[in-house]
Design an enzyme around this catalytic site. Sequence first.
Site, PDB file in Angstrom:
ATOM      1  CE  LYS A 125      -3.759  -2.319   2.465  1.00  0.00           C
ATOM      2  NZ  LYS A 125      -4.369  -2.785   1.266  1.00  0.00           N
ATOM      3  CB  CYS A 126       4.253   1.670  -0.612  1.00  0.00           C
ATOM      4  SG  CYS A 126       5.676   2.752  -0.814  1.00  0.00           S
ATOM      5  N   GLY A 127       3.277   4.203  -2.316  1.00  0.00           N
ATOM      6  CA  GLY A 127       3.380   4.874  -3.603  1.00  0.00           C
ATOM      7  C   GLY A 127       4.332   4.169  -4.560  1.00  0.00           C
TER       8      GLY A 127
END
Length: 160
Positions: free
Chosen positions: A35-37
């Site tokens: 759930k990271c850029g």
Amino acid sequence: MSSIYEIPVQSASGEIKTLAEYRGQVMLIVNTASKCGFTPQYQGLEALYRSYASQGFVVLGFPCNQFGDQEPGDIKEIQSFCSLTYDVTFPLFAKIDVNGPGAAPLYQYLKSAAKGLLGSEGIKWNFTKFLVDRQGTVRARYAPTSTPESLRKDIEAALR
């Protein structure tokens, strides 16, 4: 530890093993998060793996939840997400810490062998990458902003 191949790691199934099975291969070791850029880098990492696996290259993913709670799931959820979203086939290991007193032995070793910006050891964010050559020497450390595609030259040099 005298060698990266002797360091204990936990497989996704919970088995304690070492990296000995990767001896003689070029490894790209990455702390990952779903759930990271930078999560779309899974696609590029998988492309590298598929491009160079037949030449003795492997990507090893180590999920980590130490940065912004961006890997909250358990390993089964992580594997499912990676498979369904990015068709990841490279090995994923059990979730680990990369910093602090509970940092995994592998990351203690990697951070010591290849320091970051201004000589710092701490991992700054998800998708920090370490390139390890066929002899088990850590050749390079890459920031999360370094795209998988930008590593091709270094990987090809390590495979020679």
